[in-house]
Design an enzyme around this catalytic site. Structure first.
Site, mmCIF file in Angstrom:
data_model
loop_
_atom_site.group_PDB
_atom_site.id
_atom_site.type_symbol
_atom_site.label_atom_id
_atom_site.label_comp_id
_atom_site.label_asym_id
_atom_site.label_seq_id
_atom_site.Cartn_x
_atom_site.Cartn_y
_atom_site.Cartn_z
ATOM 1 N N GLY A 9 2.811 -3.094 8.691
ATOM 2 C CA GLY A 9 2.964 -3.211 10.043
ATOM 3 C C GLY A 9 4.639 -3.392 10.281
ATOM 4 O O GLY A 9 5.142 -4.345 9.487
ATOM 5 N N GLU A 50 -5.589 -5.966 4.646
ATOM 6 C CA GLU A 50 -5.723 -6.972 3.478
ATOM 7 C C GLU A 50 -7.040 -6.911 2.653
ATOM 8 O O GLU A 50 -7.648 -7.989 2.392
ATOM 9 C CB GLU A 50 -5.735 -8.317 4.232
ATOM 10 C CG GLU A 50 -4.726 -8.578 5.231
ATOM 11 C CD GLU A 50 -3.355 -7.906 5.371
ATOM 12 O OE1 GLU A 50 -3.028 -7.273 4.273
ATOM 13 O OE2 GLU A 50 -2.631 -7.965 6.089
ATOM 14 N N THR A 107 0.725 -1.340 0.062
ATOM 15 C CA THR A 107 0.055 0.252 -0.003
ATOM 16 C C THR A 107 0.808 1.290 -0.050
ATOM 17 O O THR A 107 2.122 1.233 0.695
ATOM 18 C CB THR A 107 -0.683 -0.233 1.364
ATOM 19 O OG1 THR A 107 -1.605 -1.354 1.226
ATOM 20 C CG2 THR A 107 -1.852 1.218 1.305
#
Lengths: 673, 673
Positions: B194, B437, B155
Site C-alpha cells: 500500500g 496480512e 509480498t
C-alpha cells in the site's frame, strides 16, 4: 495486452491437460449440447471474439460516462456483426440476430450486463406475450431488430416488491381515447430499469390503471420517451441515469418521471386485460400472466449465473495449477496450490455447482416454453408451478453462484483482487441478480407460500404437481428409511427433510393462528423457518435434476470416462449439500458418528478423484479467453506476464511523478508547522 | 448533496428513537470507552467532519488517477488539521497527530483505506520494534510526522504466503559496507504494498540476506526509492501502481523492481539480527519477531472490521425503519421492513457481531501491548500465543464482517447496490482484509498447527496458555455435562465441541502418519477438518470475550437498562453461532428435538426483544453521517431525497443526449442493412 496467444503454454497447465482421464472434446460437446453447436460456437468465437481490439477491463479505470460510451460502442459492434452473419447464413431468420445477443459466449466482446440486456431478455417477449398481434407488428418487430431501444419500467424509487403499492398512474381519457400517465410523487419515479437512462427511446411502463378515477388493476403501456431522430426526451419526461453502482457500469439503469404524458389507447398492452374505446374495462382470464416478463428475467438470471460460475471456476482452476506456494522440503520446487486440500475444497464443489445450475437452467427454459405454448392456447394451469420453480431456481442459482464466485476469487489470493483478474467484476455483476427480478428473500417467501398450499393439498390427498409430490411423505415414513448413504437414499432423505421443514412451518403458523395472530402476523413470525423450508425444497429440485442427468437415460450416449467425471462431480455436489444440512437431517433420521466420519472421508476421496481432471473439466467449458477477460484465467497460463503487462499499462503509471505530489503532498511533508 | 442536516427527521426514525428502552448516551459512552472520549470524538467530528466540502463517494465515478488525486488531497487536509490540533491542545505529544490518523471516526473525511494506511499502521512500529535506537532517530521520527512516506514491501508477484520463497535478495558488500538489493526475476518484483506506487519515497524491503553468497535469513532494509525533492524514482528503482482493483481505489498499491540498489549497512533494521561491518552475522534471540509488523496489521484489521460492520448495521437499520413495503390490509400504510422477521434476522445478529468484534479488538490490542512490553524487556514467551490469537481473530472478524456487510447490503434491496449507499464500497474494502496480512485460510491452518501442538501438550498434562486450556477436556467429560441451554452451559459445550474437533483432526493426522504419509501430506490431507477446528476455537474465544463483558465485573458500572440491551445482543449472537454449529454439537452431546425447537423459539423471541431498540443501538455507535457517507444511512432518514439528489448530480446526466447516440447508436438503429 494480447489475450490471443502467441505465448507458450505454461508447462504446469500442459501437464494437467496431459493427465486428464477423459476426452475434453466429448465434455465440450456435451456442455454445448451437440457437436454442431460446439462447432458453431467456435466459429462465432473466431468471428467475433478474435476481432475485439480492446479488452473490456481496460475501460474499468475510466470515468463512469466513458465506461458507458465504451459499452455502447462494443454492443453496437457485436450487434452489427451478428446481423451481418444472420443475413449471410440464414437471412430472414432470427436465431443469430438477435437470437444470440444474450449468449454468454459473447461476454468480453460486450459487457455481460449492458444497456440492451433487458431489451433482449424481456421486451420482445413481453410485447409478444402481453401485446396484441398489431402491437407486435408495430413495436415488437422494431424492437427485435433494435430499431427502437426499449426499457421495462416497473420498480419505483419507493416501491419494489409490493406491486400494489406502485404509485405511477394511467388515467383513461375516453374523449381522446388516450391514457394520461403520471408519477405524482418523488417516490413514484420509476427507478432502476436497465437501459432507461440515456439509451432507450421507448419504455414499457407498469402503472395503476384508472378509468373514471376508479382503480382497476396494474397495466402495461408502451410509452415513447425520446425522439427517434434527436434522442431528446419528449415533453413531460424527466429522465436520467441513477448513478454509479457496485457493478453494472454500462447498464445505464435509469429513472423516469412522467408528467401528463399521453399515449393512445392502443399503447396499452392488451392481449389479456383490455380497455375498450368507451372506457369499458375487460378483464382477461388470468391476472398473473402480466408478470411473465419478470419470470423470463428469472430464467435468464439462472442461465447467466451458471455461465458466470463456470468461468470463475476456469479462472481459479488454471491459476491454482500455475501458482506455486510453499515447498514440502527446502530443495524441491514449490507446490501447485491446486494440490492443497483446502484449495480443492474451494474449487471443486463449485465446478459441481456450475454444472448443476447449467442443468437447472435447461430444465427451467424447457418448462417456460411448455407453459408459454399452453398460454398461447389459453391454458394457464401450469403458470403457478412455473412461477414457483422460476423463483426457487433463481434464488438458489444466484445466491450459490455469487457466493461461489467470491469463494473462487478469494482462492486466488491477492491477485484475485485485481480488476484485471475480472473475478471482482463477476462478483459485483452476479450479486445484482440476488436482487433484481425479485429480491431473493421475498422470492423464497413466495415459494414458502406455494409450499404451504401444496402441503395442505398433499396431506389432504389432493393431486399436486410432481415437483411437490414428495410433501406427502412425512417423518413417519422414515420408519422404512435407514441411512445407507447411497445417492438414491440421500435424495430420498433430503425430500423427507424438506417435507419435515415445511410441516414444521405449517404447524407453527397454525399454532400462531390459533393463538389469535392474524394470517399476516403468523406468516411473518414464521418467516425465518419458511425460507429455510423453501431453500431445502430448492436443494431437492436441483439435486434431482443433476441426478437425472448423471443416472438417467442420457448417460448411455456418453462414454464411460465422461460419465465417471460427471458422477464424481455429482458426488461432491451432493456431499457438499449433505454436510451443510447435517443438522436438519439429524432431526429426522439417526446418523451415527461412524457414518458422519464416513461422509467426511467420502468428501476427501472425492477431492482426490477430481484433482487430476479439474483443469481439463474447465477446459471442457470451452470458454474463449476473452469471455473471461482475466489475467489469471487464460488458456496458456501465462499469469504473471499478463498481470505485469496490465499493471504497466495503467494510466497512473504514465508519468513518473503525479501532479498532486507537487501541489499537495510535498508542501505538507516539507512543512514542519 | 448536503449530509449535514437542515432536513427534518423522518417521523418513522423519530418514532424508533422515542421508543428505545435505554439511554443512548450511556451506550455511546460505553462504546467509546468513557464520557471524555465520547466528548472528544464529538469535538473531532465537528472540527474535521463538518468541514469536508466534498463527499467522498462523489469521486467514485472518476478515473482511477483522479480518484487517487482526490484521495491524497483529503488525506493531506485531514493530516494538516490533526497536526494543528495536536500543536494547539497538547504540543509535543503524538496522541492526536499522528495518533488519530487511522481512527475510523475520520472515515469519510479521508478514505478508510488510503495511501498512508500502511505507513501509519505498520511502519512507525516496525522501525521502533525492529530497528535500533539510531534508526528510530533517523527514520522513525520522520515517518511519524510524515516527513517521509514509507511502504512495507514483503509480498512479491510470485510469492505471498511462503516467506522462504521470497526471491528479492540483499548481498552484503563488506568493502563498501553496503547491501546490494536486487529483484532478479519478474516473479520477485515486490507487488501489492500500500502506498508504494506513486506515494511513498521510502520503503522497508523484506529480502533474503546473503553474506559472501551464503544465505542467512530474511532481513528488513530501509530503502529510499524516490528523491525527496523531485519525487523521481531513484536509479535502479522500477516502480508503479499495480492497477485498478475491486476496491481500495486510493490505496496506490504498488510494484517495485530493484536493480543493484545499494543501501548503507545501517539501513538494515538491526535491533534483533545484525550484520557487523566485517560481514559477521549475529542472530537475535528470536526469529519470529521480525513478523511483528504483520501481526500489527492483523490487530488493525480486526479493529477496522468492527467499525465497518457497526456502520453497515447503522445504515441498514435506519433504512429498514424508513423503507416501507407491503401492507397487511389494503387501506393501511405499508409496513416498515424492519418489522419483517426475515429482515430482523439479517440485521440484528450483525449488530451482535459488531459488538463482539469491537470487544475482541480491545482484547487483542491489550495482548499486543503486553507482549510488546515483554519483548522490549527481552522476553518473547507470549509471542506464539499472541500470534495465534491475532491470526484467529483476524480471520473471524474479517470474514464474518465482510459477510455481514454484504448481508446488510442485500437487506437494503436495490438501493443497497447504489454506490451512494456506500455499502458496496464497504464490502469491497472489507473483503481485501480477508487476504492481506495473511490469507484467511492460511492463517486458520497456522492456528490449526498451534492447536495441534497445544493439544498434545494439554493431554500430556503439560502447562498450556489459558486460551487453549480447554483442550484438556474431552468428550468423556461430557458425561457430567447435559444440555441445559444456559449461556454458561452453551459456552462450556462449545469448548468441548472445539476440543473434539481438534482431537479428531489430531487422530486423523496420526493415522495418516502411521499409514506412511509424510508429515506434510498428512497435514495437507487433514486441511479441511483442521480449519474447521481452528474456526471453532475462534468461536469459543470470541463468545467468551463477549460473555465476559456482559456478565463480568464491568456490568456493575452500567445501568440495568443498558445491561439488558447488551444481554439481548449476546443472546442473539450466541444463538446464531449455536444454530449454525448444531451438527457439530450434536456429535458430542444429545439435544432433543424439543430442545432444538426451544432454541429456534429463543431466536424468534430474541428478534422481538431487540426490535424496539435496534435503531437506538445503532445511534449509540454515534457515527457522524460522513463516516458512513451513505444516502441510506443518514441520521435524519431522508433517504429518498438523498438518492434522488445523488442521481441528479451524476455527470452522465449533464447532457440530455450522449454523444455516442449520434456516433454509434443512431447509425446502427437507423440502418436496416
Amino acid at each position: 495486452m494480447n489475450f490471443l496467444g502467441g505465448k507458450q503454454i505454461n508447462p504446469d497447465l500442459q501437464n494437467e491437460r496431459n493427465k486428464a482421464t477423459f476426452d475434453v472434446e466429448e465434455f465440450a460437446k456435451w456442455w454445448y449440447g451437440s457437436e454442431e453447436k460446439l462447432k458453431f460456437k467456435r466459429f462465432l468465437d473466431s468471428y467475433i471474439l478474435d476481432d475485439v481490439d480492446e479488452d473490456i477491463f481496460r475501460t474499468q479505470h475510466l470515468r463512469h460516462d466513458e465506461i458507458y460510451t465504451a459499452g455502447i460502442k462494443s454492443c453496437v459492434k457485436v450487434s452489427k456483426k451478428l446481423r451481418k452473419l444472420q443475413d449471410l447464413l440464414r437471412p430472414g431468420q432470427k436465431d443469430i440476430w438477435p437470437g444470440l445477443y444474450l449468449s454468454s459466449n459473447l461476454w468480453g466482446a460486450l459487457p455481460p450486463a449492458n444497456p440492451f440486456s433487458v431489451h433482449y431478455s424481456m421486451i420482445v417477449d413481453a410485447i409478444q406475450k402481453l401485446g396484441t398481434a398489431e402491437q407486435y407488428e408495430k413495436f415488437g418487430k422494431r424492437a427485435e431488430n433494435l430499431e427502437i431501444a426499449c426499457a421495462f419500467a416497473q420498480t419505483e424509487l419507493g416501491h419494489g416488491t409490493y406491486l400494489r403499492g406502485l404509485e405511477t398512474r394511467a388515467d383513461y381519457d375516453p374523449e381522446r381515447e388516450e391514457f394520461i400517465l403520471n408519477t405524482p410523487t418523488m417516490t413514484s419515479y420509476k427507478w432502476w430499469p436497465g437501459g432507461l437512462g440515456q439509451t432507450a427511446n421507448y419504455c414499457i411502463v407498469v402503472a395503476q390503471l384508472y378509468i373514471g378515477n376508479c382503480h382497476k388493476d396494474l397495466a402495461l403501456f408502451m410509452v415513447q420517451i425520446r425522439d427517434e431522430e434527436t434522442h431528446m426526451p419528449l415533453p413531460g419526461i424527466d429522465i436520467g441515469d441513477v448513478g454509479k453502482k457496485m457493478g453494472f457500469p454500462t447498464v445505464n439503469n435509469g429513472y423516469l418521471g412522467l408528467k401528463n404524458v399521453r399515449v393512445p389507447r392502443n399503447h396499452m398492452l392488451m392481449r389479456h386485460d383490455q380497455v375498450l374505446p368507451d372506457g369499458t374495462y375487460v378483464k382477461g382470464p388470468n391476472t398473473a400472466v402480466k408478470f411473465l416478463p419478470l419470470l423470463i428475467g428469472r430464467c435468464v438470471a439462472n442461465e447467466s449465473s451458471a455461465s458466470l460460475l463456470a468461468m470463475a471456476c476456469t479462472i481459479a482452476s488454471r491459476y491454482s495449477a500455475v501458482r506455486r506456494q510453499c515447498s514440502v522440503d527446502a530443495d524441491s520446487q514449490e507446490v501447485q496450490i491446486l494440490n492443497y486440500q483446502t484449495q480443492q475444497m474451494k474449487i471443486f464443489p463449485e465446478i459441481g455447482n456450475a454444472i448443476a445450475y447449467k442443468l437447472t437452467s435447461k430444465k427451467l427454459w424447457q418448462c417456460y416454453y411448455e407453459t408459454s405454448r399452453d398460454i398461447d392456447e389459453g391454458n394457464y394451469d401450469s403458470l403457478p408451478e412455473l412461477h414457483a420453480l422460476s423463483c426457487c431456481l433463481k434464488v438458489l442459482s444466484t445466491s450459490d453462484v455469487v457466493n461461489g464466485v467470491e469463494r473462487l476469487r478469494l482462492a486466488c489470493g491477492g491477485h484475485g483482487y485485481l480488476s484485471s483478474a475480472n473475478l471482482g467484476n463477476m462478483y459485483v455483476d452476479g450479486s445484482a441478480a440476488c436482487t433484481y427480478e425479485g429480491d431473493n428473500t421475498v422470492l423464497l417467501l413466495t415459494v414458502g407460500r406455494y409450499l404451504l398450499k401444496s402441503y395442505v393439498k398433499a396431506i389432504a390427498g389432493e393431486e399436486v404437481p410432481s415437483l411437490v409430490a414428495y410433501l406427502r411423505n412425512t417423518v413417519e415414513d422414515l420408519a422404512s428409511h435407514k441411512w445407507t448413504g447411497t445417492w438414491e437414499n440421500i435424495l430420498r432423505i433430503l425430500e423427507i427433510v424438506a417435507a419435515n421443514k415445511i410441516r414444521l412451518a405449517f404447524e407453527r403458523i397454525e399454532k400462531r393462528l390459533k393463538s389469535g395472530q392474524t394470517e399476516a402476523e403468523a406468516f411473518n413470525n414464521t418467516g425465518v423457518e419458511l425460507i429455510k423450508a423453501a431453500e431445502l425444497h430448492g436443494r431437492v429440485i436441483v439435486a434431482s435434476i443433476f441426478y437425472e442427468e448423471v443416472k438417467g437415460s442420457s448417460a448411455s450416449f456418453r462414454s464411460p470416462q465422461l460419465n465417471r467425471v460427471l458422477e464424481n462431480l455429482f458426488e461432491i455436489f451432493l456431499l457438499n449439500i449433505i454436510l451443510k444440512k447435517l443438522s436438519d437431517i439429524q432431526r429426522v433420521i439417526t446418523i451415527s458418528e461412524a457414518e458422519i466420519l464416513d461422509l467426511e472421508k467420502r468428501l476427501e476421496t472425492s477431492l482426490k478423484t477430481i484433482r487430476p481432471d479439474a483443469v481439463a473439466i474447465c477446459d471442457g467449458f470451452d470458454f474463449h479467453d476473452r469471455n473471461m477477460s482475466s489475467t489469471l484465467g487464460c488458456y496458456d497460463g501465462n499469469v504473471y506476464q499478463r498481470i505485469f503487462e496490465a499493471a504497466k499499462s495503467n494510466p497512473l503509471n504514465a508519468k513518473p511523478v503525479p501532479d498532486v505530489f507537487h501541489t499537495h503532498l510535498k508542501p505538507f511533508m516539507k512543512s514542519k508547522l
